[in-house]
Design a protein around this motif. Structure first.
Motif, PDB file in Angstrom:
ATOM      1  N   MET A 179     -54.517  58.770 -55.969  1.00 48.11           N
ATOM      2  CA  MET A 179     -53.412  58.184 -56.729  1.00 48.11           C
ATOM      3  C   MET A 179     -52.187  58.226 -55.844  1.00 48.11           C
ATOM      4  SD  MET A 179     -53.209  59.505 -60.649  1.00 48.11           S
ATOM      5  CE  MET A 179     -53.935  61.121 -60.499  1.00 48.11           C
ATOM      6  N   THR A 180     -51.398  57.153 -55.874  1.00 48.83           N
ATOM      7  CA  THR A 180     -50.124  57.256 -55.163  1.00 48.83           C
ATOM      8  C   THR A 180     -49.209  58.164 -55.978  1.00 48.83           C
ATOM      9  OG1 THR A 180     -49.087  55.384 -56.286  1.00 48.83           O
ATOM     10  CG2 THR A 180     -50.372  54.894 -54.284  1.00 48.83           C
ATOM     11  N   MET A 181     -48.248  58.749 -55.304  1.00 47.61           N
ATOM     12  CA  MET A 181     -47.330  59.639 -56.005  1.00 47.61           C
ATOM     13  C   MET A 181     -46.552  58.857 -57.071  1.00 47.61           C
ATOM     14  SD  MET A 181     -44.514  62.137 -54.371  1.00 47.61           S
ATOM     15  CE  MET A 181     -44.364  63.795 -54.998  1.00 47.61           C
ATOM     16  N   ILE A 182     -46.046  57.686 -56.694  1.00 45.13           N
ATOM     17  CA  ILE A 182     -45.318  56.868 -57.671  1.00 45.13           C
ATOM     18  C   ILE A 182     -46.246  56.465 -58.815  1.00 45.13           C
ATOM     19  CG2 ILE A 182     -44.233  54.600 -58.007  1.00 45.13           C
ATOM     20  CD1 ILE A 182     -43.007  54.942 -55.183  1.00 45.13           C
ATOM     21  N   GLY A 183     -47.468  56.099 -58.471  1.00 45.72           N
ATOM     22  CA  GLY A 183     -48.437  55.679 -59.492  1.00 45.72           C
ATOM     23  C   GLY A 183     -48.792  56.822 -60.436  1.00 45.72           C
ATOM     24  N   ALA A 184     -48.914  58.027 -59.886  1.00 47.87           N
ATOM     25  CA  ALA A 184     -49.257  59.184 -60.716  1.00 47.87           C
ATOM     26  C   ALA A 184     -48.130  59.497 -61.693  1.00 47.87           C
ATOM     27  CB  ALA A 184     -49.547  60.395 -59.826  1.00 47.87           C
ATOM     28  N   VAL A 185     -46.887  59.430 -61.203  1.00 41.01           N
ATOM     29  CA  VAL A 185     -45.745  59.677 -62.078  1.00 41.01           C
ATOM     30  C   VAL A 185     -45.695  58.607 -63.168  1.00 41.01           C
ATOM     31  CG1 VAL A 185     -43.217  59.678 -62.197  1.00 41.01           C
ATOM     32  CG2 VAL A 185     -44.389  60.959 -60.391  1.00 41.01           C
ATOM     33  N   LYS A 186     -45.957  57.369 -62.775  1.00 36.45           N
ATOM     34  CA  LYS A 186     -45.945  56.279 -63.754  1.00 36.45           C
ATOM     35  C   LYS A 186     -47.044  56.489 -64.804  1.00 36.45           C
ATOM     36  CE  LYS A 186     -45.872  51.233 -63.983  1.00 36.45           C
ATOM     37  NZ  LYS A 186     -46.138  49.992 -63.218  1.00 36.45           N
ATOM     38  N   LYS A 187     -48.198  56.927 -64.341  1.00 38.90           N
ATOM     39  CA  LYS A 187     -49.322  57.129 -65.257  1.00 38.90           C
ATOM     40  C   LYS A 187     -49.007  58.186 -66.325  1.00 38.90           C
ATOM     41  CE  LYS A 187     -54.151  58.625 -65.437  1.00 38.90           C
ATOM     42  NZ  LYS A 187     -55.328  59.092 -64.681  1.00 38.90           N
ATOM     43  N   PHE A 188     -48.366  59.277 -65.904  1.00 39.01           N
ATOM     44  CA  PHE A 188     -48.158  60.383 -66.843  1.00 39.01           C
ATOM     45  C   PHE A 188     -46.800  60.343 -67.550  1.00 39.01           C
ATOM     46  CE2 PHE A 188     -51.624  62.033 -64.228  1.00 39.01           C
ATOM     47  CZ  PHE A 188     -52.493  62.473 -65.221  1.00 39.01           C
ATOM     48  N   THR A 189     -45.866  59.514 -67.058  1.00 37.69           N
ATOM     49  CA  THR A 189     -44.554  59.468 -67.711  1.00 37.69           C
ATOM     50  C   THR A 189     -44.177  58.059 -68.172  1.00 37.69           C
ATOM     51  OG1 THR A 189     -43.280  58.977 -65.706  1.00 37.69           O
ATOM     52  CG2 THR A 189     -43.742  61.295 -66.180  1.00 37.69           C
ATOM     53  N   GLY A 190     -44.859  57.058 -67.615  1.00 38.71           N
ATOM     54  CA  GLY A 190     -44.496  55.687 -67.919  1.00 38.71           C
ATOM     55  C   GLY A 190     -43.310  55.184 -67.106  1.00 38.71           C
ATOM     56  N   VAL A 191     -42.727  56.063 -66.302  1.00 39.26           N
ATOM     57  CA  VAL A 191     -41.549  55.674 -65.525  1.00 39.26           C
ATOM     58  C   VAL A 191     -41.963  55.284 -64.109  1.00 39.26           C
ATOM     59  CG1 VAL A 191     -39.312  56.422 -64.651  1.00 39.26           C
ATOM     60  CG2 VAL A 191     -40.096  57.190 -66.902  1.00 39.26           C
ATOM     61  N   ASP A 192     -41.479  54.118 -63.679  1.00 29.78           N
ATOM     62  CA  ASP A 192     -41.849  53.608 -62.354  1.00 29.78           C
ATOM     63  C   ASP A 192     -40.719  53.866 -61.363  1.00 29.78           C
ATOM     64  OD1 ASP A 192     -42.742  52.361 -60.128  1.00 29.78           O
ATOM     65  OD2 ASP A 192     -42.935  50.371 -61.045  1.00 29.78           O
ATOM     66  N   PHE A 193     -40.880  54.935 -60.586  1.00 31.26           N
ATOM     67  CA  PHE A 193     -39.836  55.262 -59.603  1.00 31.26           C
ATOM     68  C   PHE A 193     -39.802  54.263 -58.457  1.00 31.26           C
ATOM     69  CE2 PHE A 193     -37.526  59.217 -60.508  1.00 31.26           C
ATOM     70  CZ  PHE A 193     -38.136  59.559 -61.707  1.00 31.26           C
ATOM     71  N   GLY A 194     -40.835  53.440 -58.350  1.00 33.07           N
ATOM     72  CA  GLY A 194     -40.806  52.362 -57.373  1.00 33.07           C
ATOM     73  C   GLY A 194     -39.744  51.319 -57.707  1.00 33.07           C
ATOM     74  N   GLN A 195     -39.305  51.324 -58.975  1.00 33.70           N
ATOM     75  CA  GLN A 195     -38.257  50.404 -59.409  1.00 33.70           C
ATOM     76  C   GLN A 195     -36.917  51.111 -59.597  1.00 33.70           C
ATOM     77  OE1 GLN A 195     -39.002  47.090 -59.707  1.00 33.70           O
ATOM     78  NE2 GLN A 195     -41.039  47.687 -58.990  1.00 33.70           N
ATOM     79  N   LEU A 196     -36.874  52.402 -59.321  1.00 30.50           N
ATOM     80  CA  LEU A 196     -35.640  53.184 -59.527  1.00 30.50           C
ATOM     81  C   LEU A 196     -35.194  53.727 -58.188  1.00 30.50           C
ATOM     82  CD1 LEU A 196     -36.669  55.321 -62.629  1.00 30.50           C
ATOM     83  CD2 LEU A 196     -34.927  53.549 -62.618  1.00 30.50           C
ATOM     84  N   LEU A 197     -34.724  52.858 -57.345  1.00 30.42           N
ATOM     85  CA  LEU A 197     -34.521  53.275 -55.961  1.00 30.42           C
ATOM     86  C   LEU A 197     -33.168  53.916 -55.696  1.00 30.42           C
ATOM     87  CD1 LEU A 197     -36.336  50.369 -54.174  1.00 30.42           C
ATOM     88  CD2 LEU A 197     -37.171  52.642 -54.752  1.00 30.42           C
ATOM     89  N   SER A 198     -32.183  53.678 -56.572  1.00 26.43           N
ATOM     90  CA  SER A 198     -30.890  54.309 -56.318  1.00 26.43           C
ATOM     91  C   SER A 198     -30.934  55.745 -56.813  1.00 26.43           C
ATOM     92  CB  SER A 198     -29.774  53.543 -57.024  1.00 26.43           C
ATOM     93  OG  SER A 198     -29.703  53.913 -58.383  1.00 26.43           O
TER      94      SER A 198
END
Length: 499
Positions: A319-338
């Motif tokens: 799992m990518t780190m961003i993908g894993a966070v998205k999977k368990f939180t629903g939040v996509d840090f790939g879109q939260l770059l600031s």
RNA sequence: GCGCUAUUAGCUCAGCCGGUAGAGCAAUCCCCUUUUAAGGGAGAGGUCCCGCGUUCGAAUCGCGGAUAGCGCACCA
């Protein structure tokens, strides 16, 4: 100094045994002789005579040695334990001369003895050595813990590990397995062309990881030195040198940090580097290495750790780190770059975001809280933020990431690997940035840049994959040990007088 | 570093509402002798982690300290 009167109970028990020791010497017996020729172990005899019927007897005479762990009927029956197991010793006046029967009176639980005799199975089915001769090999002066409950006090178990080992077979088994696991790792790597090397424990700059080092001092050179926190920068110098395109080291790292069931100040690490491959190859190597070691040492790739079944059979999930966070939180840090956006979401997800935290640090904190507890089965978490990975190559498809993975088993970081950063200009820039960003309260970042390492890179290091594996934690999982102290023979403890 | 819990015989553990310490195992002596945590009997063994305080009296209550385990923090 006042004379200490020996009236404590332990002192009395010890004096009783010293008296027995003196009695032995008076009889012309050396209570600490030099050698004893054994011809069998307890386990060998149990195997050889497994079909011997009750009351069956064989005339062949064996010699074996071990520690007395129990005596019954005034020493007529002795439980003798060697490293292979336990066997009963039967000493009857019909079979030995009177002197040997008298010698029994001078023996205690804890003594190490050697016996000669033949094998007989008792009417109740206990395989026994019918003693023809018996010799003391080491007189024990201190009483062992009680035979039924054994030694359970955790403090004593760690401080006096030898007692823990004498009393608890599963402890002996754990350290036996530890040795086998490390041997299998060595064999696995050697068979695949990896060269075992050694690099400095004493370093002038403690690099290769982010951790607070132990500081020491060299008198003749008149300089401060550090116990290494990682061998990484030296192993990569070896990759520049090119003695082998595959190198590994299994050795101790030292980190001056907290102690916990998962942390000991000194711990054993495997680090390896392989030229001309990337982190994908390291993932395959990690799962093949660990699963095949489990198969060889335990005979299975499915292990039970603290009531949880863990299946080490490859291939393992990725799992990518961003993908894993998205999977368990629903939040996509790939879109939260600031950083402000990431910080805001991070706080909502329970992360303790601090002033100065970068995007990667925030993502890592969110991951730790929301993802890590769910990762029981082996999984490679891939593609880490660049700003928390100063030694990894930028991701070929995404510049804010690096080609790095951490392997999680039971939620713990077991392995950490990357496509190694080999660009000396990028490496120099990252080191210098790290050092200039170092805050007063930061004890983990080195105070200076390791320019010698950068120079080595400037001569050219082949593209390489690198991998680190926490050996103690791996052994914990493979031996079902609840604490790292259960897999380290002599864990770090505060010294205590009066034990 | 912080919090919780623990510390009583060599070991494993009891010890209540404060009245001055117990068991089993081990050890010692005696008996018994093919046992399996062998059995029977007798006697012995204590800085109740340390210090201070409260009290007529502290293993027990309070405060401080030591060590350990766990949790948190840090980290692998």
């Amino acid at each position: 100094m006042t004379e200490k009167v020996a009236h404590s109970s332990l002192e009395t028990l010890r004096n009783t045994r010293i008296q027995k020791l003196n009695d032995l010497v008076d009889k012309g017996i050396n209570p600490y002789p030099y050698t004893f020729d054994r011809t069998a172990s307890a386990a060998q005899l149990h195997e050889k005579y497994k079909d011997l019927p009750n009351e069956g007897e064989d005339s062949e005479v064996f010699s074996l040695a071990g520690r007395i762990m129990a005596m019954r009927n005034s020493g007529m029956f002795i439980d003798l334990v060697d490293s292979s197991g336990k066997i009963q010793i039967f000493t009857h006046k019909e079979n030995v001369d009177e002197e040997k029967i008298k010698l029994l009176k001078l023996l205690d639980v804890g003594d190490i003895i050697g016996v000669h005799g033949n094998v007989r199975r008792t009417p109740r089915g206990e395989l026994s050595i019918k003693v023809k001769d018996l010799k003391i090999l080491s007189k024990s002066l201190l009483p062992l813990p009680e035979k039924w409950h054994g030694l359970t006090d955790v403090e004593t178990r760690y401080r006096q590990r030898y007692l823990d080992m004498i009393m608890n077979e599963e402890v002996r088994d754990t350290f036996l397995k530890r040795s086998l696991i490390i041997k299998e790792i060595r064999d696995y790597l050697s068979q695949r062309g990896f060269l075992e090397v050694e690099t400095p424990m004493l370093q002038t700059i403690a690099g290769g990881a982010t951790a607070r080092p132990f500081k020491t001092y060299h008198n003749t050179l008149d300089m401060d030195m550090f116990l290494r926190i990682a061998p990484e920068l030296y192993l990569k110098r070896l990759m520049v040198g090119g003695v082998s395109e595959k190198v590994f080291e299994i050795n101790r790292n030292f980190r001056n940090e907290g102690i916990s069931p998962k942390h000991n100040p000194e711990f054993t690490m495997l680090e390896l580097y392989q030229a001309y491959v990337d982190y994908n190859e390291m993932m395959a190597l990690t799962e093949n290495l660990i699963s095949s070691v489990a198969q060889k040492v335990l005979g299975t790739m499915i292990v039970t750790y603290q009531d949880r079944e863990i299946n080490l059979t490859p291939p393992w999930d990725r799992m990518t780190m961003i993908g894993a966070v998205k999977k368990f939180t629903g939040v996509d840090f790939g879109q939260l770059l600031s950083v402000p956006e990431a910080a805001e979401e991070g706080k909502k997800l329970g992360a303790e975001v601090e002033e100065g935290d970068t995007w990667g640090v925030i993502l890592d904190k969110v991951f730790e809280i929301n993802v890590e507890p769910h990762l029981i089965q082996p999984v490679h978490i891939i593609d880490y933020p660049r700003d928390i990975s100063p030694l990894a190559k930028p991701h070929r498809d995404d510049n804010k990431l690096v080609e790095r993975f951490e392997t999680r088993i039971n939620g713990w970081e077991i392995a950490n690997a990357f496509s190694e950063l080999t660009d000396p200009i990028d490496q120099r820039r990252r080191f210098e940035q790290q050092v200039s960003n170092k805050r007063e309260t930061d004890h983990e970042t080195p105070a200076e840049v390791d320019y010698d390492y950068v120079t080595a890179l400037e001569y050219g290091m082949p593209p390489s994959g690198g991998l680190g594996v926490g050996i103690d934690r791996l052994i914990m999982i493979l031996t079902n040990a609840a604490s790292i102290r259960d897999v380290i023979a002599f864990p770090t403890m505060r010294p205590k007088i009066n034990i």
